[in-house]
Structures are given as structure tokens and as C-alpha cells.
Design a protein around this motif. Structure first.
Motif, PDB file in Angstrom:
ATOM      1  N   LYS A  48       0.508  -1.358   0.060  1.00 24.65           N
ATOM      2  CA  LYS A  48      -0.102  -0.156   0.232  1.00 24.65           C
ATOM      3  C   LYS A  48       1.014   0.984   0.038  1.00 24.65           C
ATOM      4  CE  LYS A  48      -3.917   2.042   0.375  1.00 24.65           C
ATOM      5  NZ  LYS A  48      -5.187   2.146   1.639  1.00 24.65           N
ATOM      6  N   ASP A  49       0.776   2.064  -0.721  1.00 23.65           N
ATOM      7  CA  ASP A  49       1.104   3.196  -1.420  1.00 23.65           C
ATOM      8  C   ASP A  49       0.337   4.295  -0.270  1.00 23.65           C
ATOM      9  OD1 ASP A  49       3.192   2.309  -2.350  1.00 23.65           O
ATOM     10  OD2 ASP A  49       2.452   2.771  -4.528  1.00 23.65           O
TER      11      ASP A  49
ATOM     12  N   ARG B 130       3.486   9.517  -1.756  1.00 22.26           N
ATOM     13  CA  ARG B 130       2.922  10.050  -3.739  1.00 22.26           C
ATOM     14  C   ARG B 130       3.341  11.270  -3.380  1.00 22.26           C
ATOM     15  NH1 ARG B 130      -1.727   7.432  -2.115  1.00 22.26           N
ATOM     16  NH2 ARG B 130      -2.787   8.800  -2.585  1.00 22.26           N
TER      17      ARG B 130
ATOM     18  N   ARG C 170      10.975   1.792  -2.062  1.00 23.88           N
ATOM     19  CA  ARG C 170      10.296   0.549  -2.230  1.00 23.88           C
ATOM     20  C   ARG C 170      10.349  -0.729  -3.071  1.00 23.88           C
ATOM     21  NH1 ARG C 170       5.789   5.156  -2.810  1.00 23.88           N
ATOM     22  NH2 ARG C 170       4.985   5.624  -0.469  1.00 23.88           N
TER      23      ARG C 170
END
Length: 444
Positions: free
Chosen positions: A415-416, A419, A437
Motif C-alpha cells: 500500500k502506497d 505519493r 520501495r
């Protein structure tokens, strides 16, 4: 247009006290003298219906200074032929309120006459003081007219609001202020054509009034007195400026203006309009706003609207806050202005704000899950027997300082939240984050 004063004929209106302030002498004495506020006073508007039908009513009048709250209270009382009692929340308490209610009961019982109780600045009443009005309002022993410059939904207790009609008055336009001035110049209740006003002086009066009829009339009266003292019947700009040295900033530190101007400051910073931001800062400083409040808003803005697009914005805002605390005012407005310029001209990003909002939303939605075993505390007795920390890989032991490892709970793997934008320092940060990541989430 919103205005308080029309220009009706003065004949038959009675002789006002010539020693009263001009703003008091020019106060309308009948509902038809009050123009503007048509959302309240138009043919089918609620206030006119209530007055003309003489219904028992309780009102909360909400609006900026000089828009006619006190005037409307007096006019309503006169139009309905009721007893009028005025209290100020600044110097009245429960004792005075109860005395008025007892008097109103006697007036209603023995004379059949209802009482209008006008309370100015009702927002300054405590909850207990406001609660003392409830039974009398509910039983219609008094018709309450409460005036406030603050949003009543924040400053008036809910039970009192539910028993009252809340009416918002609008600020006066420039044309309304001109109408007020022209009437005061010509009316026998006012200056009776003893003084004329040059166009430049009129424009100055309109400008310094800031939509406040009382302020316009007070300034006119001061200027007229200065002109007469100088032996002239013409009030020009120079004479007016000597009588009214400085236009007071229209800003109530305890009312809506406090929040409206603060909101405009932050939105101007967010919109990168440095000049507008400095204007709103100046308004707050000149109004005597608490510099700590301004500094707190700037610190929040540095993270909320700029974030990692310019990581130096937050230290600048914090430094301004500390500088204000150290040097005080008025010199403290310099570091505040420096911070405003920095924040307004900085690249903007709300990526940190969005990331925090989304992560909080997921937590509240129940997307938590157990902490991975490798990340759990392994320092207390028995922790290793439970497998805590057994699979943890120490990043500093790796040459790059980054290792593949699961950090979030199972339900949030991949889950990001953060951003980065392509603005300012976040552009480079975004490139690094993609690499981080890719390493951290790589299967082991």
C-alpha cells in the motif's frame, strides 16, 4: 444592496436629542426606514412577517459591526408596541437577567404587554447565563433578541438556538454607506445641510468605514466638527484626515473575522500569492492578533501545503515562531513576514497531508492487523520464546542501509500512502522513494 438607512421624510418623527451621537440620531425608527437586508425585510421575508403579524418571537441577529443589529431590535420593539429592555453581556449576569424576567412576568400578567429583551454581544454570556434565559424564552414571557458578531452556532448554546430564529445580517456595500452619509448630511436629525462633503472626502469616509454604518457616521461627525471649528461649511479630505487620523482595521479578534482573515492568509500562501498573503498578515498584525496564533498557522501550513516539496519551509516557520516569542511585537512581524514570503513562494505539495489522511482512514476502518513478528519488541524476558524479532534484518548491517523486509501488517503490504509530487525537492525524493520501495518490497 444591504443598507440600514433610507432617506424618509423627517417630519412628524419627533425631535431627537441634539446631544446624542450622530449615529444614534440617525438610527431608523420604523421598519420602513430600514432598507437593504432584503432577505430579512422584503415583502415575504421572515422578519417582516413576524413583525407585521406581531407574533411572539425570539431572534438571534448575527452579523458584522455596524450592520444594524441594535437598530433592528429597537425598530421591532417600536413596531410591535412592546416593552423594550436592553442588557449588555459585558456588564450583566444571571441576576440582571432574572430581574428582567420577573418584571416581564408582571408586565404580562397585569398589563397584558409583552417584553422584548435585547442582549447585545450575547456570545460573551457564559453557558450558565444563557441557560437562565431558556424557560422565559420557551414560555414566551420575553421575546429575546440576541445580537452577536460571532457565529451563533459556535457561541450560543444549542437549546437557546433551537428556540430562536437565527438571522444573518450582511455587510453594507459602498453605495449603502454613501446613502447613509447623504442622509446624515441633509436630515434635520443629522447635520441639517450645515456641512457639504467633497467627493474626495466622501470616498475616504466610504473607504475607512469598511461596511460599518456606525463607523462612517462617527467619522463624518468628527470631520464636520473639525470643519466647523475651522470656520468652513465644507468638509474636504485634508480636514477629514486630521479629524480621523487612521482607519481602524475592521477585524474582531474574537469573532468570525478572526477565522476569515486567518483562512484567507493560509489560502493565499497555498495559492502562492505572496502579495495577498502579506496583506492578510498585515491585517492580522494591525488588528492586534496574537502573534503566536499567526505563527502556529504558519507552522501548520509549512507541513500541510508544502511538506517535502521544500523541506526548509517547516524550519523557517518554526524559527519565525521562536523569534516572535523571543523578540515580541512589533518587531516580531518581520520574521512572520519572512516566513510568509518563504511559504508563499515555495513549491507546494500536500502529499504528506494526503498520506497521513489515508493512513488514518485505514486505521479507523480496521486495516491494522498484527505487527510482523520480526518487528516486535524482543527486549523483555520471554520475547524470544515467542519469536519476537527472530526474523528481523538490521539495515545498518547491509552496505546500502536498506534490505528487503516486511514492515507493514499483512493487510497493508504494497500500500502506497505517500505519493510525492514532481514539484520542488519532492521530484528527486520521488525517484529515491521508487528505488527504496523496490528494495524493501523485494521478496526475500
Amino acid at each position: 444592496m444591504s443598507s440600514l438607512f433610507d432617506a424618509p421624510d423627517d417630519e412628524g418623527a419627533g425631535t431627537p436629542d441634539p446631544g446624542a451621537p450622530l449615529a444614534v440620531r440617525m438610527r431608523p425608527r420604523a421598519l420602513d426606514e430600514v432598507v437593504g437586508q432584503q432577505h430579512l425585510l422584503g415583502p415575504r421575508a421572515p422578519l417582516r412577517r413576524l413583525v407585521e403579524s406581531d407574533e411572539p418571537m425570539s431572534l438571534v441577529l448575527y452579523g458584522p459591526p455596524g450592520t444594524g443589529k441594535t437598530t433592528l431590535a429597537h425598530v421591532i420593539s417600536l413596531a410591535t408596541k412592546r416593552q423594550f429592555v436592553q442588557l449588555s453581556a459585558l456588564d450583566s449576569g444571571v441576576k440582571e437577567v432574572r430581574a428582567v424576567i420577573q418584571s416581564a412576568k408582571r408586565e404580562l400578567t397585569f398589563a397584558g404587554r409583552r417584553t422584548v429583551l435585547f442582549i447585545d454581544e450575547v456570545h460573551r454570556f457564559s453557558k450558565t447565563q444563557q441557560d437562565s434565559l431558556l424557560s422565559a424564552v420557551e414560555d414566551r414571557i420575553v421575546s429575546l433578541i440576541a445580537a452577536t458578531t460571532e457565529n451563533p452556532f459556535f457561541s450560543v448554546v444549542s437549546p437557546l438556538l433551537s428556540r430562536s430564529l437565527v438571522l444573518a445580517l450582511q455587510p453594507l456595500s459602498d453605495d449603502d454607506i454613501r446613502a447613509v452619509l447623504h442622509r446624515a448630511l441633509t436630515s434635520e436629525r443629522g447635520l441639517g445641510n450645515a456641512i457639504t462633503l467633497t467627493p474626495e472626502a466622501e470616498e475616504h469616509l466610504v473607504r475607512i468605514a469598511g461596511g460599518d454604518a456606525r463607523k462612517a457616521l462617527t467619522a463624518l461627525e468628527s470631520g464636520a466638527g473639525a470643519a466647523q471649528a475651522a470656520g468652513t461649511d465644507e468638509l474636504d479630505l485634508a480636514t477629514l484626515e486630521t479629524a480621523v487620523a487612521q482607519a481602524a482595521v475592521r477585524y474582531d479578534r474574537q469573532g468570525d473575522q478572526h477565522y476569515d482573515v486567518a483562512s484567507a492568509l493560509i489560502k493565499s500562501i497555498r495559492g502562492s500569492d505572496v502579495d495577498a498573503a502579506l496583506h492578510y498578515l498585515a491585517r492580522m498584525v494591525e488588528a492586534g492578533e496574537d502573534p503566536r496564533f499567526i505563527a502556529r498557522r504558519l507552522v501548520i501550513s509549512a507541513s500541510e501545503d508544502i511538506g517535502m516539496a521544500d523541506p526548509t519551509a517547516l524550519p523557517t516557520a518554526v524559527a519565525a515562531m521562536q523569534a516572535v516569542q523571543f523578540i515580541g511585537m512589533p518587531e516580531g512581524h518581520f520574521p512572520l513576514a519572512q516566513a510568509v514570503v518563504h511559504l508563499a513562494t515555495a513549491p507546494k505539495s500536500n502529499a504528506v497531508t494526503v498520506a497521513m489522511g489515508e493512513s488514518v482512514a485505514d486505521v479507523r476502518a480496521g486495516l491494522a492487523g498484527p505487527v510482523p513478528a520480526g518487528l516486535r519488541d524482543a527486549h523483555y524476558a520471554g520475547a524470544k520464546k515467542l519469536g519476537h524479532g527472530a526474523t528481523y534484518v538490521y539495515p545498518h548491517a547491509h552496505p546500502d542501509g536498506v534490505v528487503p523486509q516486511q514492515y507493514p501488517p499483512d493487510t497493508l503490504v504494497g500500500k502506497d500512502y505517500y505519493r510525492p509530487t514532481a514539484r520542488g525537492a519532492e521530484a528527486r525524493l520521488g525517484e529515491r522513494l521508487a528505488k527504496l520501495r523496490a528494495i524493501v518490497r523485494r521478496p526475500r
